[in-house]
Design an enzyme around this catalytic site. Structure first.
Site, PDB file in Angstrom:
ATOM      1  N   LYS A 199       3.047  20.821  34.022  1.00 48.01           N
ATOM      2  CA  LYS A 199       3.106  22.242  34.364  1.00 48.01           C
ATOM      3  C   LYS A 199       1.965  23.014  33.698  1.00 48.01           C
ATOM      4  O   LYS A 199       1.349  23.889  34.323  1.00 48.01           O
ATOM      5  CB  LYS A 199       4.453  22.835  33.941  1.00 48.01           C
ATOM      6  CG  LYS A 199       4.527  24.327  34.226  1.00 48.01           C
ATOM      7  CD  LYS A 199       5.794  24.967  33.744  1.00 48.01           C
ATOM      8  CE  LYS A 199       5.699  26.479  33.968  1.00 48.01           C
ATOM      9  NZ  LYS A 199       6.903  27.210  33.535  1.00 48.01           N
ATOM     10  N   LYS A 234       4.021  18.517  30.324  1.00 53.79           N
ATOM     11  CA  LYS A 234       2.576  18.750  30.267  1.00 53.79           C
ATOM     12  C   LYS A 234       1.997  19.071  31.636  1.00 53.79           C
ATOM     13  O   LYS A 234       1.046  19.837  31.758  1.00 53.79           O
ATOM     14  CB  LYS A 234       1.879  17.499  29.694  1.00 53.79           C
ATOM     15  CG  LYS A 234       2.281  17.157  28.283  1.00 53.79           C
ATOM     16  CD  LYS A 234       1.631  15.870  27.811  1.00 53.79           C
ATOM     17  CE  LYS A 234       2.118  14.645  28.542  1.00 53.79           C
ATOM     18  NZ  LYS A 234       3.548  14.349  28.314  1.00 53.79           N
ATOM     19  N   THR A 237       3.972   3.295  23.894  1.00 53.69           N
ATOM     20  CA  THR A 237       3.337   2.815  25.103  1.00 53.69           C
ATOM     21  C   THR A 237       2.175   1.893  24.721  1.00 53.69           C
ATOM     22  O   THR A 237       1.955   1.641  23.533  1.00 53.69           O
ATOM     23  CB  THR A 237       2.879   3.994  25.989  1.00 53.69           C
ATOM     24  OG1 THR A 237       2.516   3.517  27.281  1.00 53.69           O
ATOM     25  CG2 THR A 237       1.725   4.757  25.349  1.00 53.69           C
ATOM     26  N   GLY A 272       5.338  10.364  34.295  1.00 54.58           N
ATOM     27  CA  GLY A 272       5.947  11.205  35.318  1.00 54.58           C
ATOM     28  C   GLY A 272       5.635  12.666  35.078  1.00 54.58           C
ATOM     29  O   GLY A 272       5.953  13.214  34.026  1.00 54.58           O
ATOM     30  N   HIS A 273       4.977  13.298  36.037  1.00 47.44           N
ATOM     31  CA  HIS A 273       4.708  14.734  35.959  1.00 47.44           C
ATOM     32  C   HIS A 273       5.393  15.420  37.132  1.00 47.44           C
ATOM     33  O   HIS A 273       5.237  14.990  38.275  1.00 47.44           O
ATOM     34  CB  HIS A 273       3.210  15.024  36.017  1.00 47.44           C
ATOM     35  CG  HIS A 273       2.445  14.538  34.819  1.00 47.44           C
ATOM     36  ND1 HIS A 273       2.811  14.851  33.539  1.00 47.44           N
ATOM     37  CD2 HIS A 273       1.348  13.759  34.713  1.00 47.44           C
ATOM     38  CE1 HIS A 273       1.949  14.290  32.694  1.00 47.44           C
ATOM     39  NE2 HIS A 273       1.070  13.612  33.381  1.00 47.44           N
ATOM     40  N   GLN A 331       2.481  10.531  28.648  1.00 46.07           N
ATOM     41  CA  GLN A 331       3.394  10.221  27.548  1.00 46.07           C
ATOM     42  C   GLN A 331       3.201  11.247  26.414  1.00 46.07           C
ATOM     43  O   GLN A 331       2.923  12.400  26.682  1.00 46.07           O
ATOM     44  CB  GLN A 331       3.213   8.783  27.051  1.00 46.07           C
ATOM     45  CG  GLN A 331       3.620   7.724  28.064  1.00 46.07           C
ATOM     46  CD  GLN A 331       2.472   7.268  28.950  1.00 46.07           C
ATOM     47  OE1 GLN A 331       1.331   7.201  28.535  1.00 46.07           O
ATOM     48  NE2 GLN A 331       2.774   6.944  30.181  1.00 46.07           N
ATOM     49  N   GLY A 385       6.893  12.196  24.564  1.00 47.30           N
ATOM     50  CA  GLY A 385       6.648  12.321  25.998  1.00 47.30           C
ATOM     51  C   GLY A 385       7.622  13.268  26.671  1.00 47.30           C
ATOM     52  O   GLY A 385       8.498  13.873  26.041  1.00 47.30           O
ATOM     53  N   ASP A 386       7.441  13.454  27.987  1.00 45.66           N
ATOM     54  CA  ASP A 386       8.328  14.284  28.816  1.00 45.66           C
ATOM     55  C   ASP A 386       8.316  15.747  28.383  1.00 45.66           C
ATOM     56  O   ASP A 386       9.306  16.462  28.560  1.00 45.66           O
ATOM     57  CB  ASP A 386       9.769  13.751  28.780  1.00 45.66           C
ATOM     58  CG  ASP A 386       9.858  12.270  29.075  1.00 45.66           C
ATOM     59  OD1 ASP A 386       9.276  11.852  30.092  1.00 45.66           O
ATOM     60  OD2 ASP A 386      10.493  11.537  28.293  1.00 45.66           O
ATOM     61  N   PRO A 389      18.660   8.650  31.517  1.00 45.34           N
ATOM     62  CA  PRO A 389      18.982   9.813  30.683  1.00 45.34           C
ATOM     63  C   PRO A 389      18.198   9.768  29.381  1.00 45.34           C
ATOM     64  O   PRO A 389      18.010   8.708  28.786  1.00 45.34           O
ATOM     65  CB  PRO A 389      20.492   9.682  30.433  1.00 45.34           C
ATOM     66  CG  PRO A 389      20.794   8.242  30.656  1.00 45.34           C
ATOM     67  CD  PRO A 389      19.826   7.760  31.697  1.00 45.34           C
ATOM     68  N   ARG A 390      17.723  10.922  28.957  1.00 43.42           N
ATOM     69  CA  ARG A 390      16.993  11.007  27.698  1.00 43.42           C
ATOM     70  C   ARG A 390      17.925  11.368  26.555  1.00 43.42           C
ATOM     71  O   ARG A 390      18.898  12.105  26.732  1.00 43.42           O
ATOM     72  CB  ARG A 390      15.879  12.059  27.809  1.00 43.42           C
ATOM     73  CG  ARG A 390      14.845  11.727  28.881  1.00 43.42           C
ATOM     74  CD  ARG A 390      13.811  12.835  29.029  1.00 43.42           C
ATOM     75  NE  ARG A 390      12.906  12.556  30.137  1.00 43.42           N
ATOM     76  CZ  ARG A 390      12.551  13.435  31.068  1.00 43.42           C
ATOM     77  NH1 ARG A 390      13.023  14.673  31.023  1.00 43.42           N
ATOM     78  NH2 ARG A 390      11.731  13.087  32.040  1.00 43.42           N
TER      79      ARG A 390
END
Length: 430
Positions: A18, A16, A242, A40-41, A227, A12-13, A307-308
């Site tokens: 954009k 996408k 998920t 989240g986009h 995701q 994920g993240d 934080p990732r």
């Protein structure tokens, strides 16, 4: 023009949203097919930043119809708040948003059940839940006894009875397990949700029928995954996943449109790898380079702010998800984040603790956790690439790096992103 699916190939993240926004000029409808407000986009255009959770990225385009498909789970207060928030930024979705009447509804007890899971299990915190009731809602959907769909909201008497039965069960269940649980009130919940249903009514309809009629009329559909494929409940790194099919496998079930109607499958990857929460991460960096990637890439969750974890690009995992999602081309995102790193690494294979090759992406987490990445090292570049607008503008080492990713995954790279803005997108036939 073909219909298209944009799907993340990592955890994920992958930015996408954009790519979906950039492709809207070539399509007529954008369709979310799974997930909920845990997605989240972020889209940046015209100096404005839009943060979306439930709404597809297509809502930012005035000539695009956006669809929330039957595969979603929808929390009406969150959806209406998001519609109101982007209206405050000048985006009006009136007449161009369709909410499937077959989508399931996140109810107040789902939020309580998520708390229960978190407090009663060490694994729950590690799973990285966004605490929005999404998993419990999917559980009720599959369990069938207490699932409520959008269509149910428009049959008030039957809906009140559904809520009464569900609350009776949930109160007994939750009070037995939570010491400080305050019983839910069926009457107030039913009336609250019926009022929310009135506010949503202009958008609600038979989305599946509308999509098929649009296809017959020659419309071009753009399916937007949420995701990433490694978070797919069936194909991802279970149980750190998920609750829905976040790979391209979810398109058919989550929209009612067969995969045969999609001609173009764009797999989106970051130029490196990130993930949120616990679970094995073979290429994770625990050094200054990992921290630099997090800082420069602003690697914090759009929805949660967490934080990732950051690491080198994992071609083994991405080769697996290319197959699962049937990607026919790639979009490589956040290439600009790697500028200034002298040497870049890509995991091209795994080996076990004894040095023996691991032939495929493992299903079992213990097996994955024991995998050692086999890296190939490539020269980096020092130039700032955020101003590049054509393939030829990129430094030779940056072009070589992108080509190498495509070669490793066996799929051509057609899109390269060098920044968050809509204009910072390079279309290439490399």
């Amino acid at each position: 023009m073909p219909s298209t699916c944009v799907v993340g190939l990592q955890w994920g993240d992958e930015a996408k949203g954009k790519i979906v926004d950039a492709l809207c000029d070539r399509h007529d409808m954008v369709v979310r097919y799974q997930g909920g407000a845990n997605a989240g986009h972020t889209v940046v255009t015209g100096g404005k930043t839009y943060k979306l959770s439930l709404l597809p990225s297509g809502v930012l385009r005035p000539d695009i119809t956006s669809v929330l498909g039957n595969g979603l789970v929808i929390h009406p207060p969150t959806l209406l708040e998001e519609i109101g928030r982007i209206a405050g930024q000048g985006v009006d979705v009136t007449g161009r948003l369709i909410i499937s009447d077959r989508a399931h509804v996140i109810m107040p007890w789902h939020l309580v059940e998520e708390r229960l899971t978190e407090e009663s299990s060490e694994a729950a915190e590690q799973l990285g839940t966004t605490r929005r009731g999404i998993g419990p809602c999917y559980r009720d959907k599959v369990g069938r006894a207490h699932g409520i769909r959008i269509a149910d909201l428009y049959y008030p008497d039957r809906f009140r009875e559904q809520v009464r039965r569900a609350v009776d069960f949930k109160n007994r269940y939750l009070s037995a397990l939570l010491a400080d649980f305050s019983p839910l009130d069926a009457r107030s919940i039913a009336e609250e949700y019926l009022a929310l249903a009135d506010a949503m009514k202009p958008y609600v309809g038979d989305a599946t029928d509308r999509l098929h009629r649009s296809l017959e009329e020659g419309s071009r559909l753009l399916f937007e995954g949420a995701q990433g494929s490694l978070l797919d409940v069936d194909h991802g790194s279970y149980p750190y996943v998920t609750s829905s099919n976040s790979s391209a496998a979810g398109v058919w079930a989550g929209s009612g449109v067969p995969a045969s109607r999609v001609d173009r499958w764009i797999g989106v990857v970051k130029a490196y790898t990130t993930r949120v929460g616990e679970g094995p991460f073979p290429t994770e960096l625990h050094d200054d380079t990992g921290e630099r990637i997090r800082r420069v890439g602003k690697e914090f969750g759009t929805v949660t702010g967490r934080p990732r974890r950051c690491g080198w690009f994992d071609a083994v995992a991405a080769r697996y998800t290319v197959k699962v999602s049937g990607a026919t081309e790639l979009a490589v995102m956040l290439l600009d984040v790697l500028s200034g790193i002298d040497r870049l690494k890509v995991a091209v294979a795994y080996e076990d603790q004894s040095g023996r090759p691991v032939p495929s992406f493992p299903a079992h987490l213990d097996r994955l956790a024991q995998c050692r990445p086999v890296f190939e090292e490539l020269p980096g570049w020092s130039e700032d690439v955020s101003g590049a607008r054509a393939w030829s503008d990129l430094p030779p080492n940056a072009r070589d790096y992108v080509r190498f990713l495509g070669e490793q995954l066996g799929v051509p790279v057609r899109i390269v992103s060098v920044g968050p803005d809509r204009d910072q997108t390079i279309w290439t036939d490399s």
